[in-house]
Design an enzyme around this catalytic site. Structure first.
Site, short mmCIF file in Angstrom:
data_model
loop_
_atom_site.label_atom_id
_atom_site.label_comp_id
_atom_site.label_asym_id
_atom_site.label_seq_id
_atom_site.Cartn_x
_atom_site.Cartn_y
_atom_site.Cartn_z
N LYS A 108 0.86 -1.17 0.00
CA LYS A 108 0.00 0.00 0.00
C LYS A 108 0.91 1.23 0.00
CE LYS A 108 -4.14 -1.85 0.06
NZ LYS A 108 -5.03 -1.69 -1.12
N ASP A 156 -0.02 -0.14 -4.49
CA ASP A 156 -1.44 0.16 -4.65
C ASP A 156 -1.72 1.51 -3.99
OD1 ASP A 156 -4.15 0.25 -4.95
OD2 ASP A 156 -4.58 -1.59 -3.81
N GLU A 186 -0.93 0.22 -8.99
CA GLU A 186 -2.38 -0.02 -8.93
C GLU A 186 -3.11 1.26 -8.56
OE1 GLU A 186 -3.12 -3.55 -6.60
OE2 GLU A 186 -5.27 -3.14 -6.44
N ASP A 235 -7.98 -0.70 -10.72
CA ASP A 235 -8.81 -1.42 -9.75
C ASP A 235 -10.14 -0.66 -9.65
OD1 ASP A 235 -10.04 -2.37 -7.44
OD2 ASP A 235 -8.28 -2.34 -6.17
N LYS A 242 -12.26 -7.55 -9.25
CA LYS A 242 -12.90 -7.94 -7.98
C LYS A 242 -14.36 -8.18 -8.28
CE LYS A 242 -10.08 -5.15 -4.94
NZ LYS A 242 -10.00 -4.05 -4.00
O1 OSB Z 1 -7.51 -1.68 -3.30
O2 OSB Z 1 -7.04 -3.70 -3.66
C1 OSB Z 1 -7.53 -2.81 -2.93
C2 OSB Z 1 -8.47 -4.48 0.31
C3 OSB Z 1 -9.61 -3.83 0.62
C4 OSB Z 1 -10.05 -2.82 -0.18
C5 OSB Z 1 -9.35 -2.47 -1.31
C6 OSB Z 1 -8.20 -3.14 -1.64
C7 OSB Z 1 -7.75 -4.12 -0.81
C8 OSB Z 1 -6.55 -4.79 -1.06
C9 OSB Z 1 -6.49 -6.21 -0.72
O3 OSB Z 1 -5.58 -4.24 -1.46
C10 OSB Z 1 -5.18 -6.48 -0.13
C11 OSB Z 1 -5.29 -7.37 1.00
O4 OSB Z 1 -6.29 -8.10 1.07
O5 OSB Z 1 -4.35 -7.36 1.79
MG MG Z 2 -6.42 -1.94 -5.13
#
Ligand code: OSB
Ligand code: MG
Length: 369
Positions: free
Chosen positions: A163, A188, A213, A238, A262
């Protein structure tokens, strides 16, 4: 299949530690589970838009209300013969992707159970074994992050997702790259930036990230195309990809090199399949993302991850990473380091544990035909 009854449950699932991203710090995941019944058979779906409308405009309270007031009444008593037919029945409801998704997933579980086949086979998966990655949120220090990445590496994960947000950015990546010059790593941004940050993104090019991302606005395509034209690192969309139509447009204007699919964000498996196919035909590879769902939602993600154009380790995790006890059974467990194996049982292969569901329930409603 005639839909005889529909149960909807909004739940709060306490996390073992807070999940910290560019859109907030969360210690509980709110999710909605849906059960559709046809005769003796039933199917379970789940999607988690979360408590605050911070990832996309949806939130679990709104999701539940739209589900109860608008979606379930359109489906109850109807004979739904395909995912496409379900989506057409709901076409008058704009947006509300997470809300629609839980019903779409439940229909696919029911459908696969009626066929007596595992869901992943019904979807066109070829191999039940799926490669997954390691993900790390914002941590208390870069040293701690580097330690954690080292452990993930030892464990055999073939890629790491980090992140990324203001204050946890370039210097963090520089330190990670110095410690691990060769690992496959991506970031991300969860839509935390704008084109004003172009220089920062250009500087990121030197770190050889696998992808970036969702760097820009949650509903943007055009600025992503501009950014992509200025940087070498592929963009992975995403948040912006909420429908097959958005995927088509993103590809047409060259806004991305990857798509994170997703099922919740795109209204369910039916549209996830279409997006998968559109990307495949255009030479855009995909992988599967998640929202920290219980094992029902995660197992749906796992079934999708068996598709042929899934070409990067997905965001699917063992239950114990997030939860002391998964709301659903069986919990998510690795079949081998960095891998999961989709269920061989008919349907998605997971359902809520009734006691855990009752304990986590915030509101519940049943609609009979
Ligand atoms: O942006 O991919 C995303 C989890 C919750 C909401 C949004 C995101 C995510 C993740 C998943 O990045 C990563 C994880 O499950 O550790
Ligand atoms: Mg994401």
């Amino acid at each position: 299949m005639k839909i005889d009854s529909i149960e909807m449950v909004r739940v709060a699932m306490p996390l073992v530690y807070p999940f910290r991203t560019a859109f907030g710090d969360d210690d509980t995941i709110e999710s909605v589970l849906v059960r559709v019944t046809s005769g003796e058979q039933y199917g379970w779906g789940e999607s988690a838009s979360w408590k605050y409308p911070a990832y996309t405009p949806e939130c679990s309270i709104g999701q539940f209300v739209v589900s109860r007031e608008f979606i379930a009444p359109l489906l109850i008593g109807c004979d739904i013969c395909s995912g496409q037919a379900l989506q057409e029945r709901l076409a008058g409801i704009k947006g509300n992707y997470f809300a629609k998704a839980a019903f779409d997933l439940a229909w696919w579980d029911l459908h696969a159970k009626c066929l007596g086949e595992p869901l992943w086979k019904v979807l066109g998966g070829q191999d039940p074994t799926v490669e997954v990655g390691a993900d790390f949120g914002v941590m208390e220090s870069v040293d701690r992050l580097i330690e954690t990445i080292g452990a993930a590496n030892q464990h055999g994960y073939k890629r790491v997702k980090l992140k990324y947000r203001p204050g946890w950015d370039l210097s963090m990546i520089a330190a990670v790259r110095e410690a691990f010059p060769d690992i496959v790593v991506h970031i991300d941004c969860n839509s935390a930036y704008t084109l004003d940050d172009l220089d920062m993104f250009k500087r990121l090019d030197r770190y050889n990230l696998a992808m970036i991302e969702q760097p820009l606005g949650h509903d943007d395509l055009l600025d992503h195309a501009t950014l992509q034209a200025h940087i070498r690192t592929p963009i992975c969309l995403d948040e912006s990809i909420t429908s097959p139509d958005k995927a088509r447009k993103a590809i047409q204007i060259k806004a991305c090199g990857w798509v994170n699919i997703k099922p919740g964000r795109v209204g369910g498996i039916t549209h996830a399949l279409s997006i998968h196919d559109i990307c495949q035909e255009s030479g855009i590879p995909c992988w599967i993302g998640g929202m920290l769902e219980s094992a029902v939602g995660a197992s749906h993600c796992l079934a999708l991850a068996t598709l042929p154009n899934i070409r990067y380790p997905s965001d699917i995790f063992p239950s114990e990473r997030f939860y002391t006890k998964d709301l659903s059974m069986p919990p998510m467990k690795h079949s081998a380091p960095s891998q999961f194996c989709a269920s061989m049982n008919p349907g998605v292969g997971a359902e809520p544990d009734p006691d855990a569901l009752a304990r986590c329930a915030l509101e519940r409603v049943v609609l009979e035909g």
